[in-house]
Design a protein around this motif. Structure first.
Motif, PDB file in Angstrom:
ATOM      1  N   ALA A  31      37.399  39.924  41.535  1.00  0.00           N
ATOM      2  CA  ALA A  31      36.976  38.793  40.705  1.00  0.00           C
ATOM      3  C   ALA A  31      35.479  38.577  40.811  1.00  0.00           C
ATOM      4  N   ALA A  55      37.757  38.144  35.639  1.00  0.00           N
ATOM      5  CA  ALA A  55      37.486  37.434  36.889  1.00  0.00           C
ATOM      6  C   ALA A  55      38.489  36.311  37.097  1.00  0.00           C
ATOM      7  N   TRP A  58      41.816  37.748  38.273  1.00  0.00           N
ATOM      8  CA  TRP A  58      41.786  38.185  39.672  1.00  0.00           C
ATOM      9  C   TRP A  58      41.736  36.995  40.624  1.00  0.00           C
ATOM     10  N   TYR A  59      40.959  35.946  40.279  1.00  0.00           N
ATOM     11  CA  TYR A  59      40.930  34.754  41.136  1.00  0.00           C
ATOM     12  C   TYR A  59      42.312  34.100  41.192  1.00  0.00           C
TER      13      TYR A  59
END
Length: 103
Positions: A31, A55, A58-59
């Motif tokens: 991220a 991002a 992924w976070y």
């Protein structure tokens, strides 16, 4: 990425703290890379948006792994710094804010 994607099914059902810490850190690291790409001044708006979206995803995965760790701020495997869920949450908010200004 490919390696992480290949172990995701194992991590998704794992209760192994070390595996969950590792996944949380790896997701956050990916991220962070996407967030850096999104902040490049030379990138097109579409490219920046795509990086922010990646991002953000992924976070979210990182936070999902953190939520499955009992007492995540206590002992970590091998006493390594795996980051903190609060930092991941703040970075996720930053992504959401950036995306709302782009959309």
């Amino acid at each position: 990425r490919r390696t992480l994607v290949s172990v995701e099914p194992h991590v998704a059902q794992s209760t192994d703290r070390e595996a969950l810490f590792t996944a949380a850190a790896a997701y956050a690291g990916l991220a962070n890379l996407e967030a850096r790409r999104a902040q490049r001044l030379m990138a097109s708006q579409e490219s920046r948006r795509d990086s922010w979206v990646a991002a953000e995803a992924w976070y979210r995965k990182s936070l999902g792994a953190w939520k499955r760790i009992d007492f995540p701020d206590r002992e970590t495997p091998l006493d390594l710094d795996f980051g903190e869920p609060t930092t991941v949450a703040k970075n996720l908010e930053r992504c959401e804010s950036a995306l709302s200004s782009i959309r």
